[in-house]
Design a protein around this motif. Structure first.
Motif, PDB file in Angstrom:
ATOM      1  N   HIS A   1      -3.306  -2.891 -21.324  1.00 15.82           N
ATOM      2  CA  HIS A   1      -2.499  -4.089 -21.099  1.00 15.82           C
ATOM      3  C   HIS A   1      -1.076  -3.751 -20.677  1.00 15.82           C
ATOM      4  CE1 HIS A   1      -5.689  -6.635 -22.695  1.00 15.82           C
ATOM      5  NE2 HIS A   1      -5.780  -5.804 -23.734  1.00 15.82           N
ATOM      6  N   LYS A   2      -0.849  -2.491 -20.253  1.00 16.78           N
ATOM      7  CA  LYS A   2       0.508  -2.066 -19.918  1.00 16.78           C
ATOM      8  C   LYS A   2       0.586  -1.638 -18.462  1.00 16.78           C
ATOM      9  CE  LYS A   2       1.659  -0.407 -24.585  1.00 16.78           C
ATOM     10  NZ  LYS A   2       2.136   0.749 -25.385  1.00 16.78           N
ATOM     11  N   ASN A   3       1.722  -1.922 -17.847  1.00 17.71           N
ATOM     12  CA  ASN A   3       1.977  -1.441 -16.494  1.00 17.71           C
ATOM     13  C   ASN A   3       2.144   0.074 -16.507  1.00 17.71           C
ATOM     14  OD1 ASN A   3       1.978  -4.050 -15.456  1.00 17.71           O
ATOM     15  ND2 ASN A   3       4.174  -4.338 -15.871  1.00 17.71           N
ATOM     16  N   ALA A   4       1.694   0.744 -15.450  1.00 13.33           N
ATOM     17  CA  ALA A   4       1.753   2.206 -15.403  1.00 13.33           C
ATOM     18  C   ALA A   4       1.839   2.646 -13.952  1.00 13.33           C
ATOM     19  CB  ALA A   4       0.525   2.814 -16.074  1.00 13.33           C
ATOM     20  N   VAL A   5       2.112   3.921 -13.768  1.00 18.70           N
ATOM     21  CA  VAL A   5       2.095   4.524 -12.439  1.00 18.70           C
ATOM     22  C   VAL A   5       1.324   5.827 -12.515  1.00 18.70           C
ATOM     23  CG1 VAL A   5       4.257   3.491 -11.657  1.00 18.70           C
ATOM     24  CG2 VAL A   5       4.307   5.703 -12.825  1.00 18.70           C
ATOM     25  N   GLN A   6       0.701   6.195 -11.401  1.00 17.35           N
ATOM     26  CA  GLN A   6      -0.029   7.454 -11.289  1.00 17.35           C
ATOM     27  C   GLN A   6       0.706   8.361 -10.306  1.00 17.35           C
ATOM     28  OE1 GLN A   6      -3.914   7.323  -9.402  1.00 17.35           O
ATOM     29  NE2 GLN A   6      -4.692   8.890 -10.807  1.00 17.35           N
ATOM     30  N   ILE A   7       1.075   9.565 -10.759  1.00 20.38           N
ATOM     31  CA  ILE A   7       1.806  10.505  -9.912  1.00 20.38           C
ATOM     32  C   ILE A   7       0.885  11.005  -8.815  1.00 20.38           C
ATOM     33  CG2 ILE A   7       3.100  12.671  -9.839  1.00 20.38           C
ATOM     34  CD1 ILE A   7       4.483  10.483 -11.421  1.00 20.38           C
ATOM     35  N   THR A   8       1.341  10.879  -7.577  1.00 27.81           N
ATOM     36  CA  THR A   8       0.544  11.320  -6.432  1.00 27.81           C
ATOM     37  C   THR A   8       1.159  12.511  -5.710  1.00 27.81           C
ATOM     38  OG1 THR A   8       1.705   9.729  -5.019  1.00 27.81           O
ATOM     39  CG2 THR A   8      -0.350   8.994  -6.053  1.00 27.81           C
ATOM     40  N   GLN A   9       2.436  12.742  -5.905  1.00 29.92           N
ATOM     41  CA  GLN A   9       3.102  13.824  -5.181  1.00 29.92           C
ATOM     42  C   GLN A   9       4.326  14.295  -5.960  1.00 29.92           C
ATOM     43  OE1 GLN A   9       4.354  12.699  -1.238  1.00 29.92           O
ATOM     44  NE2 GLN A   9       5.479  14.601  -0.869  1.00 29.92           N
ATOM     45  N   VAL A  10       4.557  15.622  -5.957  1.00 30.27           N
ATOM     46  CA  VAL A  10       5.750  16.204  -6.584  1.00 30.27           C
ATOM     47  C   VAL A  10       6.711  16.621  -5.485  1.00 30.27           C
ATOM     48  CG1 VAL A  10       6.672  18.045  -8.038  1.00 30.27           C
ATOM     49  CG2 VAL A  10       4.445  17.025  -8.578  1.00 30.27           C
ATOM     50  N   ILE A  11       7.933  16.152  -5.561  1.00 33.53           N
ATOM     51  CA  ILE A  11       8.961  16.486  -4.563  1.00 33.53           C
ATOM     52  C   ILE A  11       9.795  17.637  -5.109  1.00 33.53           C
ATOM     53  CG2 ILE A  11      10.950  15.632  -3.270  1.00 33.53           C
ATOM     54  CD1 ILE A  11       9.758  12.829  -3.530  1.00 33.53           C
ATOM     55  N   SER A  12       9.640  18.821  -4.530  1.00 35.92           N
ATOM     56  CA  SER A  12      10.323  20.024  -5.027  1.00 35.92           C
ATOM     57  C   SER A  12      11.636  20.289  -4.328  1.00 35.92           C
ATOM     58  CB  SER A  12       9.411  21.246  -4.875  1.00 35.92           C
ATOM     59  OG  SER A  12       9.067  21.432  -3.514  1.00 35.92           O
TER      60      SER A  12
ATOM     61  N   GLU B   1       0.814  -1.221   0.000  1.00 33.30           N
ATOM     62  CA  GLU B   1       0.000   0.000   0.000  1.00 33.30           C
ATOM     63  C   GLU B   1       0.853   1.279   0.000  1.00 33.30           C
ATOM     64  OE1 GLU B   1       0.453  -1.425   4.278  1.00 33.30           O
ATOM     65  OE2 GLU B   1       0.017  -2.297   2.313  1.00 33.30           O
ATOM     66  N   ASN B   2       2.169   1.143   0.121  1.00 36.28           N
ATOM     67  CA  ASN B   2       3.050   2.322   0.131  1.00 36.28           C
ATOM     68  C   ASN B   2       3.201   2.935  -1.253  1.00 36.28           C
ATOM     69  OD1 ASN B   2       3.387   1.849   2.813  1.00 36.28           O
ATOM     70  ND2 ASN B   2       5.556   1.251   2.688  1.00 36.28           N
ATOM     71  N   GLU B   3       3.496   4.248  -1.267  1.00 31.58           N
ATOM     72  CA  GLU B   3       3.793   4.928  -2.530  1.00 31.58           C
ATOM     73  C   GLU B   3       5.207   4.565  -2.978  1.00 31.58           C
ATOM     74  OE1 GLU B   3       3.215   9.034  -1.563  1.00 31.58           O
ATOM     75  OE2 GLU B   3       1.140   9.022  -2.271  1.00 31.58           O
ATOM     76  N   LEU B   4       5.397   4.543  -4.304  1.00 26.55           N
ATOM     77  CA  LEU B   4       6.708   4.245  -4.879  1.00 26.55           C
ATOM     78  C   LEU B   4       7.417   5.543  -5.259  1.00 26.55           C
ATOM     79  CD1 LEU B   4       5.706   1.263  -7.205  1.00 26.55           C
ATOM     80  CD2 LEU B   4       6.450   1.194  -4.810  1.00 26.55           C
ATOM     81  N   SER B   5       8.724   5.467  -5.387  1.00 26.25           N
ATOM     82  CA  SER B   5       9.534   6.634  -5.764  1.00 26.25           C
ATOM     83  C   SER B   5       9.785   6.637  -7.267  1.00 26.25           C
ATOM     84  CB  SER B   5      10.878   6.624  -5.016  1.00 26.25           C
ATOM     85  OG  SER B   5      10.674   6.733  -3.619  1.00 26.25           O
ATOM     86  N   VAL B   6       9.644   7.805  -7.893  1.00 36.21           N
ATOM     87  CA  VAL B   6      10.009   7.999  -9.299  1.00 36.21           C
ATOM     88  C   VAL B   6      11.323   8.783  -9.314  1.00 36.21           C
ATOM     89  CG1 VAL B   6       9.361   8.951 -11.540  1.00 36.21           C
ATOM     90  CG2 VAL B   6       7.599   8.020 -10.016  1.00 36.21           C
ATOM     91  N   ILE B   7      12.367   8.159  -9.858  1.00 36.94           N
ATOM     92  CA  ILE B   7      13.705   8.762  -9.869  1.00 36.94           C
ATOM     93  C   ILE B   7      13.999   9.293 -11.270  1.00 36.94           C
ATOM     94  CG2 ILE B   7      16.169   8.341  -9.502  1.00 36.94           C
ATOM     95  CD1 ILE B   7      15.354   6.133  -7.552  1.00 36.94           C
ATOM     96  N   ILE B   8      14.259  10.590 -11.352  1.00 35.35           N
ATOM     97  CA  ILE B   8      14.613  11.242 -12.615  1.00 35.35           C
ATOM     98  C   ILE B   8      16.108  11.524 -12.582  1.00 35.35           C
ATOM     99  CG2 ILE B   8      14.197  13.164 -14.182  1.00 35.35           C
ATOM    100  CD1 ILE B   8      11.781  11.351 -13.785  1.00 35.35           C
ATOM    101  N   GLY B   9      16.838  10.920 -13.527  1.00 34.17           N
ATOM    102  CA  GLY B   9      18.292  11.025 -13.484  1.00 34.17           C
ATOM    103  C   GLY B   9      18.802  10.239 -12.302  1.00 34.17           C
ATOM    104  N   ASN B  10      19.265  10.922 -11.270  1.00 33.90           N
ATOM    105  CA  ASN B  10      19.725  10.241 -10.053  1.00 33.90           C
ATOM    106  C   ASN B  10      19.090  10.830  -8.806  1.00 33.90           C
ATOM    107  OD1 ASN B  10      20.975  12.674 -10.014  1.00 33.90           O
ATOM    108  ND2 ASN B  10      23.069  11.909  -9.875  1.00 33.90           N
ATOM    109  N   ARG B  11      17.927  11.521  -8.979  1.00 39.86           N
ATOM    110  CA  ARG B  11      17.283  12.176  -7.859  1.00 39.86           C
ATOM    111  C   ARG B  11      15.798  11.830  -7.808  1.00 39.86           C
ATOM    112  NH1 ARG B  11      17.091  18.492  -7.961  1.00 39.86           N
ATOM    113  NH2 ARG B  11      15.030  18.073  -8.791  1.00 39.86           N
TER     114      ARG B  11
ATOM    115  N   CYS C   1       4.428   7.933  -6.475  1.00 38.85           N
ATOM    116  CA  CYS C   1       3.410   7.403  -7.386  1.00 38.85           C
ATOM    117  C   CYS C   1       2.782   6.134  -6.815  1.00 38.85           C
ATOM    118  CB  CYS C   1       4.010   7.130  -8.760  1.00 38.85           C
ATOM    119  SG  CYS C   1       5.237   5.787  -8.748  1.00 38.85           S
ATOM    120  N   LYS C   2       1.675   5.734  -7.450  1.00 34.13           N
ATOM    121  CA  LYS C   2       0.995   4.483  -7.158  1.00 34.13           C
ATOM    122  C   LYS C   2       1.056   3.606  -8.399  1.00 34.13           C
ATOM    123  CE  LYS C   2      -0.922   4.848  -2.949  1.00 34.13           C
ATOM    124  NZ  LYS C   2      -0.787   3.832  -1.888  1.00 34.13           N
ATOM    125  N   PRO C   3       1.388   2.323  -8.260  1.00 30.21           N
ATOM    126  CA  PRO C   3       1.429   1.448  -9.438  1.00 30.21           C
ATOM    127  C   PRO C   3       0.026   1.042  -9.876  1.00 30.21           C
ATOM    128  CG  PRO C   3       1.962   0.205  -7.469  1.00 30.21           C
ATOM    129  CD  PRO C   3       1.802   1.629  -7.032  1.00 30.21           C
TER     130      PRO C   3
END
Length: 334
Positions: free
Chosen positions: A316-327, A294-304, A309-311
């Motif tokens: 028929h494709k795996n996807a994620v939904q963005i739930t929070q933006v880390i500024s 039930e935990n949110e997953l991290s989306v890493i852009i580059g190395n940060r 997101c939620k999976p």
């Protein structure tokens, strides 16, 4: 406007001594000052470039020296030092006579400008570069020699990179596309203009490892004649300011940045194992992740980490939904 000549203390003492002994008189000095000073002018080799234009060419190639210095330092992984030694105007015949034989002479064009120019590199520098590229320490040769076919192919690549650096340096004044046309070793085979035509000679002092030598860039006046009005420091400064303030240049940079590809990674979780457990892993083994379902997953852009997101699944494709933006770490946040 040039100021008056400054006399040294020795010259002042000599002048006072001449006045006191009567060798010269004050009237003779005044008469000499009133006489018109004549400057010798050679019509066979007229000055084509003003001091301001020479200064601009000097600054352009200071930038070129920095660029080629950066490229060679990264490419050869050794100590590189290249800087502009001088910028002079002379006849093409004088330049040809000053070159060693054999040498490494690259004839190139500066389109859309008409005509050819020359990049001449001392063989000691060229052979040190080749020795370094082939895995050697980059020592200068005991005796200068001509290049083999393989060495010539290698140095062509280096010169082509130098042409790219020249294009980058010259765009401060005018957009040119330097392209190598031929590679020669004998100066007598490089008659690009008549012997008495004036050229501007940019001499760069190069030190690569333990090898030292000169790099000469010879550009005939006929090549630069169409852009002589742009070879001034005032034009350079105004053009640079216009480019920096231009909204068109900002939009071009923005469009290029928007097309840049960057890696986006969704981290499902992490697990810590010992080396012994890692060696014993086999097909069918299960690793328990630290992340709960039930935990949110991290989306890493580059190395940060940039998003949470939620999976899920879309079609028929795996996807994620963005739930929070880390500024945290962004420019605005800082």
């Amino acid at each position: 406007m040039a100021g008056p000549d400054v006399l040294s203390q020795a010259e002042i003492d000599e002048l006072l001594s001449a006045l006191s002994t009567g060798v010269v008189t004050a009237e003779e000095i005044k008469t000499e000052q009133k006489q018109r000073k004549i400057k010798t002018y050679d019509f066979k080799r007229p000055d084509k470039f003003s001091k301001d234009q020479i200064r601009t060419i000097y600054m352009l190639h200071e930038n070129f020296a920095r660029l080629i210095n950066t490229y060679l330092s990264a490419h050869l992984r050794t100590l590189i030092h290249i800087d502009v030694a001088s910028v002079d105007q002379l006849t093409y015949e004088e330049f040809i006579r000053s070159m060693p034989n054999p040498s490494v002479i690259s004839i190139f064009q500066m389109r859309p400008l008409k005509g050819n120019a020359i990049l001449e590199i001392n063989p000691n520098i060229v052979l040190a570069i080749i020795d370094r590229l082939f895995g050697g320490p980059g020592l200068p040769p005991a005796k200068s020699r001509s290049l083999t076919d393989i060495e010539e192919a290698i140095i062509r690549r280096v010169i082509n990179k130098a042409m790219e650096s020249m294009q980058e340096a010259w765009k401060q004044v005018v957009a040119v596309e330097p392209r190598m046309e031929a590679l020669e070793t004998n100066p007598q085979f490089t008659q690009i203009v008549p012997p008495n035509d004036m050229v501007v000679l940019i001499t760069l002092q190069a030190k690569i490892g333990q090898a030292e030598g000169l790099m000469n860039i010879c550009i005939p006046y006929l090549v630069l004649e169409p852009i002589m009005s742009k070879l001034t420091t005032s034009f350079w400064v105004s053009a640079s300011a216009a480019r920096q303030a231009s909204p068109e240049s900002i939009s071009v940079l923005q469009r290029k940045l928007e097309k840049t590809l960057i890696p986006a990674i969704v981290e499902l979780g992490r697990a810590t194992v010992t080396v012994h457990e890692l060696l014993d892993l086999g097909v069918g083994d299960v690793l328990q992740l630290e992340t709960k379902a039930e935990n949110e997953l991290s989306v890493i852009i580059g190395n940060r980490e940039k998003f949470k997101c939620k999976p899920g699944i879309v079609g028929h494709k795996n996807a994620v939904q963005i739930t929070q933006v880390i500024s945290q770490g962004d420019d605005n946040d800082e």
